[in-house]
Design a protein around this motif. Sequence first.
Motif, PDB file in Angstrom:
ATOM      1  N   LYS A  69       0.828  -1.205   0.000  1.00 28.76           N
ATOM      2  CA  LYS A  69       0.000   0.000   0.000  1.00 28.76           C
ATOM      3  C   LYS A  69       0.861   1.254   0.000  1.00 28.76           C
TER       4      LYS A  69
ATOM      5  N   ALA B 135      -2.147   7.188  -1.312  1.00 31.28           N
ATOM      6  CA  ALA B 135      -3.022   7.288  -2.490  1.00 31.28           C
ATOM      7  C   ALA B 135      -2.838   8.581  -3.275  1.00 31.28           C
TER       8      ALA B 135
ATOM      9  N   THR C 172      -0.544  -0.666  -4.438  1.00 33.54           N
ATOM     10  CA  THR C 172      -1.938  -0.248  -4.411  1.00 33.54           C
ATOM     11  C   THR C 172      -2.077   1.077  -3.676  1.00 33.54           C
TER      12      THR C 172
ATOM     13  N   ASP D 269      -3.664   3.697  -1.301  1.00 38.76           N
ATOM     14  CA  ASP D 269      -4.471   3.556  -0.092  1.00 38.76           C
ATOM     15  C   ASP D 269      -4.496   4.897   0.639  1.00 38.76           C
TER      16      ASP D 269
END
Length: 98
Positions: free
Chosen positions: A5, A8, A39, A41
């Motif tokens: 993660k 974002a 990813t 996050d």
Amino acid sequence: MSEIKIHAQTWNALSVEDKISIERILKDTKLLAPNDTLTADAAVVAPTDLPATDPFCKIACDIAEAAAVTACGSLSGPAVPICIAAAHAAGDFCRSKC
């Protein structure tokens, strides 16, 4: 398959090419396995330094992380600090598996 993660807002601001380059660097240095992914996050603020129980495993993760950070220098613009943050997050993940 594992997901690493990444913060974002900064990850989503990168171009697709930069994201691919960062993932390639992390996979080439073995911080990410072939099926692992990065990813975005929203809950991620900064990488966490997780303790390792196997010192040899931790050293291998540290070396791979350093290699990835060095390789991140081949990128340009905003991809550099995000690649470095991703390398640190992947290093933390690697050490968490020791």
